[in-house]
Write a protein that holds these residues in place. Structure first.
Motif, PDB file in Angstrom:
ATOM      1  N   LEU A 111       8.471   7.150  -0.353  1.00 43.99           N
ATOM      2  CA  LEU A 111       7.192   7.867  -0.257  1.00 43.99           C
ATOM      3  C   LEU A 111       6.618   8.181  -1.634  1.00 43.99           C
ATOM      4  O   LEU A 111       5.462   8.564  -1.761  1.00 43.99           O
ATOM      5  N   PHE A 167      -7.032   4.271  -3.404  1.00 42.71           N
ATOM      6  CA  PHE A 167      -5.580   4.311  -3.259  1.00 42.71           C
ATOM      7  C   PHE A 167      -5.115   3.703  -1.943  1.00 42.71           C
ATOM      8  O   PHE A 167      -3.945   3.667  -1.654  1.00 42.71           O
ATOM      9  N   THR A 222      -2.744  10.065   3.010  1.00 41.97           N
ATOM     10  CA  THR A 222      -1.328   9.867   2.698  1.00 41.97           C
ATOM     11  C   THR A 222      -0.663  11.214   2.529  1.00 41.97           C
ATOM     12  O   THR A 222      -1.326  12.269   2.521  1.00 41.97           O
ATOM     13  N   THR A 223       0.622  11.174   2.390  1.00 42.60           N
ATOM     14  CA  THR A 223       1.378  12.432   2.337  1.00 42.60           C
ATOM     15  C   THR A 223       1.120  13.209   1.059  1.00 42.60           C
ATOM     16  O   THR A 223       1.092  14.419   1.053  1.00 42.60           O
ATOM     17  N   GLU A 261       4.008  -1.518  14.280  1.00 35.60           N
ATOM     18  CA  GLU A 261       3.013  -0.449  14.437  1.00 35.60           C
ATOM     19  C   GLU A 261       1.619  -1.055  14.437  1.00 35.60           C
ATOM     20  O   GLU A 261       1.396  -2.162  13.961  1.00 35.60           O
ATOM     21  N   CYS A 305       3.685  -3.347   7.731  1.00 39.68           N
ATOM     22  CA  CYS A 305       4.753  -2.554   8.343  1.00 39.68           C
ATOM     23  C   CYS A 305       4.996  -3.129   9.729  1.00 39.68           C
ATOM     24  O   CYS A 305       4.045  -3.426  10.459  1.00 39.68           O
ATOM     25  N   LEU A 306       6.259  -3.312  10.082  1.00 39.65           N
ATOM     26  CA  LEU A 306       6.568  -3.932  11.367  1.00 39.65           C
ATOM     27  C   LEU A 306       6.506  -2.896  12.490  1.00 39.65           C
ATOM     28  O   LEU A 306       6.851  -1.724  12.297  1.00 39.65           O
ATOM     29  N   ARG A 321       0.865  -1.184   0.000  1.00 40.78           N
ATOM     30  CA  ARG A 321       0.000   0.000   0.000  1.00 40.78           C
ATOM     31  C   ARG A 321       0.892   1.221   0.000  1.00 40.78           C
ATOM     32  O   ARG A 321       2.116   1.100   0.088  1.00 40.78           O
ATOM     33  N   ARG A 322       0.275   2.422  -0.083  1.00 39.33           N
ATOM     34  CA  ARG A 322       1.073   3.635  -0.029  1.00 39.33           C
ATOM     35  C   ARG A 322       1.830   3.722   1.291  1.00 39.33           C
ATOM     36  O   ARG A 322       1.302   3.380   2.345  1.00 39.33           O
ATOM     37  N   GLN A 368       3.507   5.950   4.244  1.00 39.06           N
ATOM     38  CA  GLN A 368       3.233   7.248   4.858  1.00 39.06           C
ATOM     39  C   GLN A 368       4.506   7.811   5.470  1.00 39.06           C
ATOM     40  O   GLN A 368       5.389   7.068   5.882  1.00 39.06           O
ATOM     41  N   ARG A 369       4.537   9.150   5.529  1.00 34.79           N
ATOM     42  CA  ARG A 369       5.764   9.788   6.013  1.00 34.79           C
ATOM     43  C   ARG A 369       6.152   9.304   7.407  1.00 34.79           C
ATOM     44  O   ARG A 369       7.332   9.097   7.705  1.00 34.79           O
ATOM     45  N   LYS A 370       5.149   9.069   8.233  1.00 34.68           N
ATOM     46  CA  LYS A 370       5.474   8.660   9.613  1.00 34.68           C
ATOM     47  C   LYS A 370       6.097   7.259   9.665  1.00 34.68           C
ATOM     48  O   LYS A 370       6.564   6.823  10.708  1.00 34.68           O
ATOM     49  N   GLU A 371       6.069   6.567   8.531  1.00 33.35           N
ATOM     50  CA  GLU A 371       6.632   5.214   8.511  1.00 33.35           C
ATOM     51  C   GLU A 371       8.102   5.189   8.095  1.00 33.35           C
ATOM     52  O   GLU A 371       8.720   4.123   8.075  1.00 33.35           O
ATOM     53  N   THR A 399      -6.112   0.603  -0.845  1.00 31.33           N
ATOM     54  CA  THR A 399      -6.224  -0.847  -0.776  1.00 31.33           C
ATOM     55  C   THR A 399      -4.867  -1.423  -0.398  1.00 31.33           C
ATOM     56  O   THR A 399      -3.821  -0.868  -0.734  1.00 31.33           O
ATOM     57  N   GLU A 400      -4.903  -2.516   0.306  1.00 29.03           N
ATOM     58  CA  GLU A 400      -3.665  -3.101   0.822  1.00 29.03           C
ATOM     59  C   GLU A 400      -3.569  -4.538   0.328  1.00 29.03           C
ATOM     60  O   GLU A 400      -4.502  -5.316   0.477  1.00 29.03           O
ATOM     61  N   LYS A 401      -2.429  -4.865  -0.267  1.00 37.57           N
ATOM     62  CA  LYS A 401      -2.243  -6.228  -0.749  1.00 37.57           C
ATOM     63  C   LYS A 401      -2.021  -7.183   0.410  1.00 37.57           C
ATOM     64  O   LYS A 401      -1.266  -6.863   1.328  1.00 37.57           O
ATOM     65  N   LYS A 431      10.797   2.801   9.571  1.00 31.80           N
ATOM     66  CA  LYS A 431      10.242   1.490   9.938  1.00 31.80           C
ATOM     67  C   LYS A 431      10.495   0.498   8.817  1.00 31.80           C
ATOM     68  O   LYS A 431      10.922   0.864   7.727  1.00 31.80           O
ATOM     69  N   PHE A 456       5.067   7.559  -5.325  1.00 28.15           N
ATOM     70  CA  PHE A 456       3.983   6.645  -5.710  1.00 28.15           C
ATOM     71  C   PHE A 456       4.582   5.440  -6.454  1.00 28.15           C
ATOM     72  O   PHE A 456       5.481   5.603  -7.274  1.00 28.15           O
TER      73      PHE A 456
END
Lengths: 515, 515
Positions: A369, B230, B201-202, B191, B188-189, A338-339, A341-344, B232-234, A347, A371
């Motif tokens: 970040l 935008f 998103t940013t 979180e 994402c690990l 997925r997209r 995010q800046r806070k990630e 959706t998560e795989k 990580k 696309f």
């Protein structure tokens, strides 16, 4: 009253003929059309009929009229989309063409078409003796094609008018070879066979390149290399020449669209699925997400593979990795689920690059970040957030919204060509080749299509030449469904296709009769 | 006399341990060896036995001793080449490894190996209760690998010693996930799950990229795009994480070889075929022209595909087309059926480029006189006139003879990983996974191997743990053949393989017993 209706119709048709307003060429509307919008020529529709067909509410299914005949009694049916574009962006073409030999002595390709349609076509071609016996002066081929347009109908209309001429031109170049089944394909035209063992090549240095690894003669530490190894000559089959002709015809068609965009309004792009029957073999060339399957004795033989952002992910990521400037500093060639995010940043997140089919974790950086080049799943997968198909014709001016990033470098106009040795196989009257745009295959599986067609044909009068068109109509109906509760529904209350749907059903038994 | 013989042996072994003289790193002989040349550790050979095995005339077949045991009673046999290189450039490794969980709180990968061998290995591992019950603290995997070296044995020896540690490191990173079958793979690990519908998103600009074609919501002319599209998560499966771990382990192994070449003599390159059994599934990663097949109830299931100049032609031509400087102005990315001669300039000759699988004619230009990037057929096909395999590890210093053109950019270290759900399938004692280097497959087809193994095992005592090694010996014998009239001959008087030949036969029934 009549006048007002006629005037409304005229306005509507005027809008249609202009090729729609959702083109990819904003300035294009000032240029003249090369070809007006229409439906496939073989349908023989009047302007009124074309207008009625473009009803996004009723979605009438158009079929080949009983008075019209296509080669091999091919069946055809189509329906327009449920409103996603004003026009039906699918196009189709079916022809029998005779390629004439080029005048002797011309060794460079003659770019003037020297093909002609078979006189009896498109109406009334029977299965009787052919009017053009095969010779090295006359080469006949059968041709069926469908084109699924996007962002305007211009490219699809143009490809439907011209692709077969490009194929004919390329076949013309090799017809003297392929019409002679006993002739070995010459490596070089217009010269005597070379005695490879006596004639040295120009580069002596290359000859001494014996540092060849992996155990063949010439590997370091093994006995010295016999130089003849560099003179081996690959045998190229006649079939490979036809495949090459179709591949290069697609490329030439794409170049022609690009060139003519300078002087004509040729909007959008299109997928292309083209079938050539030549000298006993079916050649199925596919660039896009239409699909061809053979149904033989009820069994499915896939004759194409779809090219989508998901199926071509690694090719596209590889290109972006090699030429990062194509991403315009706005996209990343990496894929994330997925997209980001800046806070990630900092990580660890799942990713994959062009070398991977599995997934792994990486530490997120600022660059991630951007696309992703490929994003989304299934029918929603997109290249550069823009396009859901990765091969086809046209799209030369297509850019990422609000940017100067071109999509075209990532799109390929090159088809994959599969070959079916039709004349070598026995076929019954219910064995067919089915071609459909994605509107069909999005909602029906190969197996569902095979069952529907097999069942439908089994219940038809075998002598009814119109049965393949009726079977095509049945398929389109099954994929479109019926309007219920404001939506199109098919069997098991599934959603019907809201896309344009076009279907050919080509009986294979006629191919056997030709040989 | 004895002294003289011993001295000769010592000299011979000294030469062998130095890694041979046909390396790709002429200056490398001044550097110390990282690992000495040897035969697979599990064979337990003495220096004398290693010396005797390197007899290019007698070509004795080495097999696993009855006193030695490999996991699952795996069988193994090998033979040296008929003289193409001083050393046997094949290498092999077989281990059972336990990955230990990283200390909590360390989120970046810990590059210190935390694996250990199972205490009972390589000798005496039974099929009884395991000493390390699976948990998120201990993850056990079985590992079999073979490496086929070229231009020196250094890379193959190093890969045989280290690749499994790289795999273990990458598995360690994901073990807490894959050991928990109910856990969805986190994107994402470290979180909390993200509420995608509330968190923007940013890049707002990317969100407005609704110019998405091909009919999905958001296509021009259709209703406006819901921005959630935008988000959706795989979903990523645990299996994909293991595939990704193996892919990245191959890459890390290749990087390590490159780095250590600065301080050690690591000659040549090697193909790599590695099998991991983990949590009920077999993962077969292949980079090169070794091959893995499963034989189940006598039927063949291919578990790898070979990467050769012919099978990877289009990838290599595409790269050369994109980055022509890699060809050093001496090679052309086009393919011709044979070398072009200067007198043919202006004539039309068969060619194909990276887009084509068929052939067509082009007018020969001066540029076409360059040597083709891919040249030759079958086992003689070469990249840049140098190497006959297109994936593997090492080869960082390999150049085209008498030039500054590096081969490495065209070689890929990335494996293709195929997965077999072993625990979900029933297996008998004669169902096996066969791994072989190209020495085996060059002369025997999948079908011949399947028939030989099935027939051999059917005639063995089913309780004989040594039967798989005897079957491997039988296969090596069938591929090497017997020395007749100065040549190695196999059945039907065909030529036997003069290459190094290595074979694993891995019974699958033990995999079922582990679950």
């Amino acid at each position: 009253m009549l006048t007002r209706v006629k005037s409304a119709v005229a306005n509507f048709m005027g809008g249609m003929m202009a090729g729609g307003s959702n083109g990819d060429h904003p300035g294009g509307s000032d240029l003249p059309l090369k070809y007006p919008y229409s439906r496939p020529e073989f349908l023989g529709l009047s302007p009124d009929e074309i207008e009625c067909s473009a009803d996004h509410i009723a979605r009438p299914i158009l079929i080949l009229k009983e008075s019209k005949r296509l080669p091999w009694s091919t069946g055809y049916a189509e329906v327009i989309n449920a409103g996603k574009s004003t026009l039906n962006e699918d196009q189709a073409c079916c022809e029998v063409l005779v390629v004439k030999r080029r005048p002797a002595g011309i060794s460079t390709p003659n770019r003037t078409p020297t093909t002609r349609r078979r006189s009896s076509l498109p109406n009334g071609e029977g299965s009787g003796p052919r009017d053009c016996p095969e010779s090295s002066d006359n080469l006949t081929f059968h041709y069926w094609a469908m084109f699924d347009g996007h962002a305007g109908s211009g490219a699809a209309v143009m490809a439907a008018r011209l692709l077969h001429h490009h194929i004919a031109l390329h076949l013309q170049e090799v017809m003297e070879i392929i019409c002679n089944p006993n002739l070995t394909t010459p490596t070089c035209l217009g010269e005597e066979p070379i005695n490879h063992h006596l004639t040295p090549t120009t580069s002596q240095r290359a000859l001494t390149r014996a540092a060849s690894l992996r155990g063949a003669a010439g590997a370091p530490g093994s006995p010295s290399t016999p130089p003849t190894r560099f003179f081996t000559e690959k045998k190229v089959s006649h079939e490979s020449l036809v495949v090459g002709a179709i591949e290069n015809a697609f490329k030439d068609m794409d170049v022609q669209i690009e060139k003519e965009k300078a002087v004509y309004n040729v909007s959008g792009g299109c997928t292309a699925l083209a079938v050539v029957y030549l000298l006993g073999k079916l050649y199925v060339g596919n660039a896009g997400d239409s699909r061809a399957i053979i149904i033989r004795a009820g069994e499915v033989i896939p004759m194409s593979a779809e090219f989508t952002p998901e199926s071509e992910r690694q090719r596209l990521q590889f290109l972006a990795y090699m030429q990062p400037h194509l991403l315009g500093n706005e996209f990343t060639h990496l894929e994330f689920p997925r997209r980001v995010q800046r806070k990630e940043v900092g990580k660890r997140m799942l990713y994959r690059d062009f070398t991977m089919s599995g997934w792994a974790y990486k530490t997120i950086e600022d660059d991630d970040l951007k696309f992703p080049l490929i994003y989304g799943e299934g029918k929603k997968a997109r290249v550069l957030a823009t396009i859901g198909v990765t091969r086809g014709l046209g799209d030369h001016n297509l850019k990422v919204h609000d940017s100067n990033i071109y999509i075209k470098p990532f799109l390929s106009c090159c088809p994959e060509v599969k070959v079916y040795p039709l004349a070598q196989c026995e076929h019954g009257a219910d064995d067919v080749l089915v071609l459909g745009t994605d509107g069909l295959w999005d909602v029906l599986s190969n197996q569902e299509v095979a069952e529907a067609v097999t069942c439908f044909l089994a219940n038809c009068d075998p002598d009814d030449q119109h049965r393949y068109t009726m079977a095509a109509q049945d398929l389109v109906m099954r994929a479109r469904g019926v309007l219920k509760d404001r939506g199109w529904r098919i069997s098991n209350d599934r959603l019907g296709s809201g896309d344009d749907i076009s279907v050919y059903i080509i009986p294979l038994v006629y191919g056997n009769q030709q040989n």
